[in-house]
Scaffold this motif. Structure first.
Motif, PDB file in Angstrom:
ATOM      1  N   THR A  22      40.040  46.884  39.227  1.00 45.67           N
ATOM      2  CA  THR A  22      40.946  46.000  39.962  1.00 45.67           C
ATOM      3  C   THR A  22      42.410  46.422  39.814  1.00 45.67           C
ATOM      4  OG1 THR A  22      41.251  44.434  38.135  1.00 45.67           O
ATOM      5  CG2 THR A  22      39.386  44.046  39.630  1.00 45.67           C
ATOM      6  N   LEU A  25      47.389  45.947  40.055  1.00 43.25           N
ATOM      7  CA  LEU A  25      47.551  44.701  40.801  1.00 43.25           C
ATOM      8  C   LEU A  25      48.912  44.712  41.488  1.00 43.25           C
ATOM      9  CD1 LEU A  25      46.432  42.031  38.150  1.00 43.25           C
ATOM     10  CD2 LEU A  25      45.089  42.939  40.040  1.00 43.25           C
ATOM     11  N   THR A  26      49.013  43.994  42.595  1.00 37.95           N
ATOM     12  CA  THR A  26      50.327  43.804  43.188  1.00 37.95           C
ATOM     13  C   THR A  26      51.008  42.632  42.482  1.00 37.95           C
ATOM     14  OG1 THR A  26      49.607  42.237  44.880  1.00 37.95           O
ATOM     15  CG2 THR A  26      49.513  44.605  45.458  1.00 37.95           C
ATOM     16  N   GLN A  28      52.082  40.024  43.877  1.00 39.71           N
ATOM     17  CA  GLN A  28      51.504  38.799  44.435  1.00 39.71           C
ATOM     18  C   GLN A  28      50.134  38.512  43.840  1.00 39.71           C
ATOM     19  OE1 GLN A  28      53.119  36.560  46.682  1.00 39.71           O
ATOM     20  NE2 GLN A  28      51.491  35.354  45.752  1.00 39.71           N
ATOM     21  N   GLN A  29      49.304  39.524  43.682  1.00 38.72           N
ATOM     22  CA  GLN A  29      47.989  39.317  43.069  1.00 38.72           C
ATOM     23  C   GLN A  29      48.141  38.787  41.642  1.00 38.72           C
ATOM     24  OE1 GLN A  29      46.599  43.341  43.732  1.00 38.72           O
ATOM     25  NE2 GLN A  29      44.979  42.611  45.111  1.00 38.72           N
ATOM     26  N   ASP A  32      49.172  35.170  41.830  1.00 37.89           N
ATOM     27  CA  ASP A  32      48.014  34.352  42.204  1.00 37.89           C
ATOM     28  C   ASP A  32      47.055  34.190  41.025  1.00 37.89           C
ATOM     29  OD1 ASP A  32      49.087  34.174  44.767  1.00 37.89           O
ATOM     30  OD2 ASP A  32      47.702  35.655  45.625  1.00 37.89           O
ATOM     31  N   ARG A  71      53.377  45.803  47.055  1.00 37.60           N
ATOM     32  CA  ARG A  71      52.495  46.050  48.206  1.00 37.60           C
ATOM     33  C   ARG A  71      53.261  46.766  49.312  1.00 37.60           C
ATOM     34  NH1 ARG A  71      51.701  39.840  50.164  1.00 37.60           N
ATOM     35  NH2 ARG A  71      53.883  39.480  50.627  1.00 37.60           N
TER      36      ARG A  71
END
Length: 114
Positions: A22, A25-26, A28-29, A32, A71
């Motif tokens: 995974t 990560l960004t 935003q991820q 979240d 991103r």
């Protein structure tokens, strides 16, 4: 404890335990995954990542923050990551060499987590 004190530890825990497939990560991820609510979610993530970078530099560890990318652009961290890495003496000041330094840092982080 305040958000600013708790969030860096939560960020570190999440990144260190995330399934390898995974990553990265960004921002935003990550926001979240931490269930952060507006306002300023990305800014809070960035500040927490900067805290982890300072801590990692102090303890001679690779930057776990290298596992978080924008991103936008070319899939690298935001400019603030590179600026702080240079300030902390870990990355070359020359912008043309920073992408390679980041890729090497990602490898060091992943190796340390293995």
């Amino acid at each position: 404890m305040t958000d600013a004190q708790l969030l860096p530890a939560q960020v570190r825990q999440l990144l260190e335990t995330a399934p390898r497939q995974t990553l990265p990560l960004t921002y935003q991820q990550l926001a979240d995954a931490l269930a952060l609510q507006p306002p300023r979610t990305i800014q809070r993530v960035a500040q927490a990542l900067e805290s982890t970078m300072r801590e990692d530099a102090q303890h001679g560890r690779p930057f776990v923050a290298a596992l978080v990318v924008s991103r936008r652009g070319d899939g690298q961290p935001a400019q603030g990551f590179f600026d702080l890495a240079v300030e902390l003496g870990r990355f070359p000041a020359e912008p043309s060499r920073q992408a390679e330094a980041w890729r090497e840092e990602v490898e060091r982080v992943l190796a340390a987590m293995a």
